[in-house]
Design a protein around this motif. Structure first.
Motif, PDB file in Angstrom:
ATOM      1  N   MET A  15       9.104 -10.493   0.964  1.00  0.00           N
ATOM      2  CA  MET A  15       9.139  -9.424  -0.019  1.00  0.00           C
ATOM      3  C   MET A  15       8.933  -9.961  -1.429  1.00  0.00           C
ATOM      4  O   MET A  15       8.286  -9.316  -2.253  1.00  0.00           O
ATOM      5  CB  MET A  15      10.468  -8.676   0.054  1.00  0.00           C
ATOM      6  N   VAL A  16       9.462 -11.121  -1.721  1.00  0.00           N
ATOM      7  CA  VAL A  16       9.251 -11.736  -3.035  1.00  0.00           C
ATOM      8  C   VAL A  16       7.756 -11.967  -3.263  1.00  0.00           C
ATOM      9  O   VAL A  16       7.231 -11.681  -4.339  1.00  0.00           O
ATOM     10  CB  VAL A  16      10.041 -13.046  -3.157  1.00  0.00           C
ATOM     11  N   ALA A  17       7.065 -12.476  -2.250  1.00  0.00           N
ATOM     12  CA  ALA A  17       5.622 -12.684  -2.374  1.00  0.00           C
ATOM     13  C   ALA A  17       4.903 -11.354  -2.543  1.00  0.00           C
ATOM     14  O   ALA A  17       3.933 -11.243  -3.303  1.00  0.00           O
ATOM     15  CB  ALA A  17       5.097 -13.421  -1.143  1.00  0.00           C
ATOM     16  N   THR A  18       5.373 -10.325  -1.878  1.00  0.00           N
ATOM     17  CA  THR A  18       4.760  -8.995  -1.975  1.00  0.00           C
ATOM     18  C   THR A  18       4.900  -8.422  -3.374  1.00  0.00           C
ATOM     19  O   THR A  18       3.964  -7.818  -3.909  1.00  0.00           O
ATOM     20  CB  THR A  18       5.418  -8.044  -0.955  1.00  0.00           C
ATOM     21  N   LEU A  19       6.068  -8.600  -3.998  1.00  0.00           N
ATOM     22  CA  LEU A  19       6.370  -7.942  -5.274  1.00  0.00           C
ATOM     23  C   LEU A  19       5.661  -8.570  -6.468  1.00  0.00           C
ATOM     24  O   LEU A  19       5.678  -8.007  -7.571  1.00  0.00           O
ATOM     25  CB  LEU A  19       7.880  -7.928  -5.511  1.00  0.00           C
ATOM     26  N   ASP A  20       5.078  -9.763  -6.296  1.00  0.00           N
ATOM     27  CA  ASP A  20       4.293 -10.413  -7.353  1.00  0.00           C
ATOM     28  C   ASP A  20       5.141 -10.999  -8.476  1.00  0.00           C
ATOM     29  O   ASP A  20       4.904 -12.104  -8.926  1.00  0.00           O
ATOM     30  CB  ASP A  20       3.294  -9.447  -7.992  1.00  0.00           C
ATOM     31  N   GLU A  21       6.087 -10.224  -8.979  1.00  0.00           N
ATOM     32  CA  GLU A  21       6.911 -10.652 -10.097  1.00  0.00           C
ATOM     33  C   GLU A  21       8.346 -10.874  -9.609  1.00  0.00           C
ATOM     34  O   GLU A  21       8.723 -10.381  -8.544  1.00  0.00           O
ATOM     35  CB  GLU A  21       6.882  -9.587 -11.205  1.00  0.00           C
ATOM     36  N   PRO A  22       9.162 -11.590 -10.384  1.00  0.00           N
ATOM     37  CA  PRO A  22      10.549 -11.830  -9.964  1.00  0.00           C
ATOM     38  C   PRO A  22      11.418 -10.596 -10.153  1.00  0.00           C
ATOM     39  O   PRO A  22      12.247 -10.509 -11.059  1.00  0.00           O
ATOM     40  CB  PRO A  22      10.988 -12.997 -10.856  1.00  0.00           C
ATOM     41  N   ILE A  23      11.209  -9.604  -9.281  1.00  0.00           N
ATOM     42  CA  ILE A  23      11.938  -8.336  -9.323  1.00  0.00           C
ATOM     43  C   ILE A  23      13.103  -8.417  -8.348  1.00  0.00           C
ATOM     44  O   ILE A  23      12.902  -8.613  -7.151  1.00  0.00           O
ATOM     45  CB  ILE A  23      11.013  -7.160  -8.957  1.00  0.00           C
ATOM     46  N   GLY A  24      14.312  -8.247  -8.838  1.00  0.00           N
ATOM     47  CA  GLY A  24      15.496  -8.441  -8.015  1.00  0.00           C
ATOM     48  C   GLY A  24      16.146  -7.153  -7.581  1.00  0.00           C
ATOM     49  O   GLY A  24      17.361  -6.998  -7.746  1.00  0.00           O
ATOM     50  N   ASP A  25      15.397  -6.231  -7.023  1.00  0.00           N
ATOM     51  CA  ASP A  25      15.980  -4.989  -6.517  1.00  0.00           C
ATOM     52  C   ASP A  25      15.761  -4.928  -5.014  1.00  0.00           C
ATOM     53  O   ASP A  25      14.627  -4.797  -4.545  1.00  0.00           O
ATOM     54  CB  ASP A  25      15.357  -3.773  -7.190  1.00  0.00           C
ATOM     55  N   PRO A  26      16.841  -4.993  -4.233  1.00  0.00           N
ATOM     56  CA  PRO A  26      16.684  -4.983  -2.774  1.00  0.00           C
ATOM     57  C   PRO A  26      16.162  -3.666  -2.235  1.00  0.00           C
ATOM     58  O   PRO A  26      15.769  -3.582  -1.068  1.00  0.00           O
ATOM     59  CB  PRO A  26      18.109  -5.253  -2.273  1.00  0.00           C
ATOM     60  N   ALA A  27      16.144  -2.607  -3.060  1.00  0.00           N
ATOM     61  CA  ALA A  27      15.600  -1.329  -2.602  1.00  0.00           C
ATOM     62  C   ALA A  27      14.132  -1.457  -2.205  1.00  0.00           C
ATOM     63  O   ALA A  27      13.622  -0.619  -1.453  1.00  0.00           O
ATOM     64  CB  ALA A  27      15.756  -0.266  -3.688  1.00  0.00           C
ATOM     65  N   ALA A  28      13.455  -2.491  -2.680  1.00  0.00           N
ATOM     66  CA  ALA A  28      12.062  -2.710  -2.280  1.00  0.00           C
ATOM     67  C   ALA A  28      11.957  -2.905  -0.767  1.00  0.00           C
ATOM     68  O   ALA A  28      10.970  -2.489  -0.150  1.00  0.00           O
ATOM     69  CB  ALA A  28      11.490  -3.929  -3.009  1.00  0.00           C
ATOM     70  N   ILE A  29      12.972  -3.523  -0.174  1.00  0.00           N
ATOM     71  CA  ILE A  29      12.970  -3.724   1.279  1.00  0.00           C
ATOM     72  C   ILE A  29      13.035  -2.381   1.985  1.00  0.00           C
ATOM     73  O   ILE A  29      12.313  -2.134   2.960  1.00  0.00           O
ATOM     74  CB  ILE A  29      14.141  -4.638   1.691  1.00  0.00           C
ATOM     75  N   ASN A  30      13.906  -1.481   1.498  1.00  0.00           N
ATOM     76  CA  ASN A  30      13.995  -0.145   2.085  1.00  0.00           C
ATOM     77  C   ASN A  30      12.636   0.553   2.050  1.00  0.00           C
ATOM     78  O   ASN A  30      12.180   1.142   3.039  1.00  0.00           O
ATOM     79  CB  ASN A  30      14.987   0.719   1.314  1.00  0.00           C
ATOM     80  N   THR A  31      12.009   0.510   0.862  1.00  0.00           N
ATOM     81  CA  THR A  31      10.724   1.193   0.693  1.00  0.00           C
ATOM     82  C   THR A  31       9.677   0.632   1.638  1.00  0.00           C
ATOM     83  O   THR A  31       8.942   1.385   2.289  1.00  0.00           O
ATOM     84  CB  THR A  31      10.256   1.065  -0.768  1.00  0.00           C
ATOM     85  N   PHE A  32       9.613  -0.680   1.733  1.00  0.00           N
ATOM     86  CA  PHE A  32       8.625  -1.307   2.612  1.00  0.00           C
ATOM     87  C   PHE A  32       8.840  -0.897   4.067  1.00  0.00           C
ATOM     88  O   PHE A  32       7.883  -0.534   4.771  1.00  0.00           O
ATOM     89  CB  PHE A  32       8.680  -2.825   2.474  1.00  0.00           C
ATOM     90  N   LEU A  33      10.090  -0.954   4.542  1.00  0.00           N
ATOM     91  CA  LEU A  33      10.351  -0.664   5.950  1.00  0.00           C
ATOM     92  C   LEU A  33      10.055   0.800   6.284  1.00  0.00           C
ATOM     93  O   LEU A  33       9.518   1.106   7.357  1.00  0.00           O
ATOM     94  CB  LEU A  33      11.801  -1.010   6.290  1.00  0.00           C
ATOM     95  N   MET A  34      10.391   1.718   5.365  1.00  0.00           N
ATOM     96  CA  MET A  34      10.082   3.122   5.621  1.00  0.00           C
ATOM     97  C   MET A  34       8.577   3.365   5.594  1.00  0.00           C
ATOM     98  O   MET A  34       8.041   4.104   6.424  1.00  0.00           O
ATOM     99  CB  MET A  34      10.799   4.010   4.606  1.00  0.00           C
ATOM    100  N   CYS A  35       7.893   2.750   4.637  1.00  0.00           N
ATOM    101  CA  CYS A  35       6.440   2.925   4.552  1.00  0.00           C
ATOM    102  C   CYS A  35       5.746   2.326   5.771  1.00  0.00           C
ATOM    103  O   CYS A  35       4.786   2.906   6.295  1.00  0.00           O
ATOM    104  CB  CYS A  35       5.908   2.304   3.265  1.00  0.00           C
ATOM    105  N   ARG A  36       6.240   1.185   6.213  1.00  0.00           N
ATOM    106  CA  ARG A  36       5.641   0.562   7.399  1.00  0.00           C
ATOM    107  C   ARG A  36       5.807   1.460   8.625  1.00  0.00           C
ATOM    108  O   ARG A  36       4.869   1.632   9.412  1.00  0.00           O
ATOM    109  CB  ARG A  36       6.266  -0.802   7.650  1.00  0.00           C
ATOM    110  N   ALA A  37       6.997   2.043   8.773  1.00  0.00           N
ATOM    111  CA  ALA A  37       7.231   2.936   9.905  1.00  0.00           C
ATOM    112  C   ALA A  37       6.351   4.178   9.819  1.00  0.00           C
ATOM    113  O   ALA A  37       5.801   4.643  10.829  1.00  0.00           O
ATOM    114  CB  ALA A  37       8.705   3.332   9.961  1.00  0.00           C
ATOM    115  N   ALA A  38       6.197   4.721   8.610  1.00  0.00           N
ATOM    116  CA  ALA A  38       5.346   5.894   8.436  1.00  0.00           C
ATOM    117  C   ALA A  38       3.894   5.561   8.764  1.00  0.00           C
ATOM    118  O   ALA A  38       3.190   6.348   9.412  1.00  0.00           O
ATOM    119  CB  ALA A  38       5.473   6.423   7.013  1.00  0.00           C
ATOM    120  N   ARG A  39       3.449   4.404   8.313  1.00  0.00           N
ATOM    121  CA  ARG A  39       2.061   4.008   8.573  1.00  0.00           C
ATOM    122  C   ARG A  39       1.818   3.828  10.072  1.00  0.00           C
ATOM    123  O   ARG A  39       0.760   4.206  10.600  1.00  0.00           O
ATOM    124  CB  ARG A  39       1.745   2.709   7.821  1.00  0.00           C
TER     125      ARG A  39
END
Length: 636
Positions: A331-355
């Protein structure tokens, strides 16, 4: 939604853009191509990866070339049909039914003034063959990213930082000032960059680059001016504005669904979208019981279930139990910048399931808290002003009692103690300082003590930049709206929109954000602060509007954050990663962090003496980010 990349004035431009475009394949798996134009005085290469949503035929693939203009465009224009009709009235003939062609012809007809007519999210590049110029532009609120790097006499640009680093990483170095800002805020304000020499185009701006090196730039949308104008207009019909905004964001030639957390904002979007699309589905996330106990977090999923049952929506529920030690570095590699919000994991997993279920487009409630005063920090800062009227001896005694309480006991987090400690960190400060401290991770002395001494000036610089942005507000704006405007300019694009874009596009899904809309923005700042926070009721005006669409149990439920159980993860799943990667990592060995105060910080978190989970998470994120960019050849 797509990925774009380009090179201007580069002898190796075609090779670089081909590699960058390939690196952006996840943003647009449906099609990809390059366009090159070389003359004795100029050279441009434009690359595109397409996620086909509006007019998914091959005729609308990009780069789009028409009459001497070439466009690569990432985003959606929700009012493209109205603009198309206007342009057709001027005699323009269209070959596709896409919004992309409307963008190109609007630019041909109006130039940069076309940007003021666009309603949507976008980052674009357009090359004019006759003049040899390259123009770049970004949407008003910064929903879509655009990274720009000067190189020689020209430039490179891309939708994601990783695409640039993948081709010219060995020409770059990390920017310590940006790293310090990320440590302080856990995201990067617009004026900061984590990589020296690479910047993001500011939201609501454009720039045109000429073959001789000249550059013109301008602002197409100014949030301060819009907020000022909104204060002097008739109060908005918020219900009508929101209904129209969600309706506009549903335009698509593929199915649309929603992200439904069970909170007010996503419930509004879901309920309104369902009125237009009764067959739509929604995705939500749930957490393991042991994680909820340690985090002391409510069960949001039950509210999502109740709303879905009431509306008759198919709700897909994902229990969050990832291998976080494996997922976090990715997820760190995905986010490009040093963004420290774990909610990004939630978003990714829901989007992956939807896709995986065949969904390309999701609507989100992101942006409502920033515009309508929905964060706990907004109310807390108002309460702090009242608290300062309490006699000093009483405040001192309160600080002593709260400071002696643990933040966790027997594996159970004590949420009230966490909040009280956090409140007392800023309750005695002035307005701007209190607001900054209400959501930043450290006071300036604490962060300076954690960093190498020579980095102290960067801490002061980050604080000064925040002060300047906060102070740059209309003189007659009330305190609640000053906080909301600052959030809309810093917190929203720097954190929430940034992680939403990267995490969703990593799953090849477009997330649309109806609250982050120019019409909704103007309506929000047409409201007085007392309409947003009424007594202790937050988002009061939004709740009033929502009673036409939602049951009271959703509207009046306690506020909850779209977060993740990081306290549980740090104690269990990530303990080894903290010890082996953070404490023995490049931040320490390279001298950015001092080992002793870092060890104390981690020990205090583990012992439950202080709630420092976000600090540990962000520093671990920063370490993993540094390793990732160093692997791309970026110098320290």
């Amino acid at each position: 939604m797509c990925g774009i990349a380009g090179a201007f004035g580069q002898h190796d431009g075609k090779e670089l853009v081909a590699a960058m475009t390939e690196r952006l394949a996840h943003r647009g798996p449906d099609a990809g191509a390059l366009a090159e134009h070389v003359t004795p005085t100029s050279s441009v290469v434009l690359g595109h990866r397409r996620l086909a949503i509006i007019d998914p035929t091959a005729a609308a693939d990009q780069p789009l070339r028409r009459g001497g203009l070439t466009l690569v465009y990432n985003g959606e224009l929700y009012n493209f049909r109205e603009l198309r009709a206007e342009l057709e009235g001027h005699g323009v003939v269209f070959a596709t039914s896409s919004d992309t062609e409307v963008v190109l012809e609007a630019w041909r007809w109006w130039g940069p003034a076309a940007l003021t007519r666009f309603r949507g999210m976008f980052a674009l590049a357009i090359h004019d063959q006759d003049s040899g110029t390259l123009s770049l532009a970004r949407d008003p609120l910064g929903i879509k990213p655009l990274y720009v790097m000067a190189r020689g006499e020209g430039l490179l640009f891309s939708s994601e930082l990783k695409a640039l680093l993948g081709v010219v990483g060995d020409e770059l170095r990390v920017n310590e000032a940006g790293m310090v800002a990320a440590a302080l805020f856990r995201w990067l304000p617009a004026q900061d960059s984590a990589i020296a020499g690479v910047r993001q185009l500011r939201p609501g701006t454009w720039e045109t680059h000429h073959p001789d090196g000249r550059r013109e730039s301008g602002t197409s949308w100014d949030p301060v001016a819009v907020a000022e104008a909104a204060r002097h207009t008739t109060g908005p019909d918020l219900r009508a504005v929101l209904e129209e905004a969600v309706h506009a964001h549903l335009i698509s030639d593929v199915p649309v669904a929603t992200l439904l957390s069970g909170g007010l904002d996503s419930s509004i979007v879901t309920a309104l979208a369902h009125r237009d699309e009764p067959q739509m589905a929604a995705w939500t996330i749930a957490f393991r019981e042991q994680d909820k106990r340690m985090e002391a977090m409510p069960d949001d999923a039950r509210y999502a279930r109740r709303l879905a049952d009431r509306l008759g929506i198919r709700l897909h529920e994902i229990e969050l139990r990832p291998d976080v030690a494996d997922l976090l570095p990715r997820m760190v590699a995905t986010l490009d910048e040093p963004i420290g919000d774990p909610a990004a994991i939630n978003t990714f997993l829901m989007c992956r399931a939807a896709r995986e279920a065949g969904i390309k487009v999701l609507l989100s409630g992101t942006g409502a808290d920033e515009l309508f005063g929905g964060y706990r920090k907004h109310l807390a800062c108002l309460l702090a002003a009242r608290y300062q009227r309490v006699p000093a001896p009483v405040r001192g005694a309160t600080r002593g009692v709260v400071g002696a309480l643990p933040v966790a006991v027997g594996g159970h987090g004590l949420r009230t103690v966490r909040w009280a400690r956090r409140f007392l960190d800023f309750a005695d400060l002035g307005e701007e300082q209190a607001f900054r401290r209400s959501y930043s991770l450290y006071d300036t002395d604490e962060l300076a003590g954690l960093l190498a001494p020579e980095l102290t000036g960067h801490v002061e610089g980050a604080v000064r930049d925040h002060l300047e942005t906060y102070a740059d507000a209309p003189a007659d704006l009330d305190r609640v709206n000053r906080m909301c405007l600052a959030d809309a300019r810093m917190f929203l694009p720097g954190l929430n929109l940034a992680y939403t874009d990267r995490a969703s596009m990593a799953a090849s899904v477009e997330v649309r954000v109806p609250f982050a809309d120019v019409d909704v923005f103007a309506a929000a700042f047409g409201l007085a602060g007392t309409q947003k926070i009424r007594g202790r009721e937050q988002k009061a005006a939004l709740k009033d509007a929502a009673r036409a669409w939602l049951p009271d149990e959703i509207i009046d439920r306690p506020k909850s954050s779209f977060g993740a159980p990081i306290r549980s993860w740090l104690v269990e799943d990530l303990r080894e990663l903290v010890d082996d990667t953070l404490l023995r990592g490049e931040l320490v060995t390279g001298g950015f962090l001092r080992r002793e105060p870092l060890q104390r910080l981690i020990d205090d978190q583990r012992a439950g003496r202080r709630d420092l989970a976000l600090q540990v998470w962000q520093l671990l994120t920063l370490e993993l980010w540094l390793r990732e960019v160093r692997s791309q050849g970026v110098a320290a």
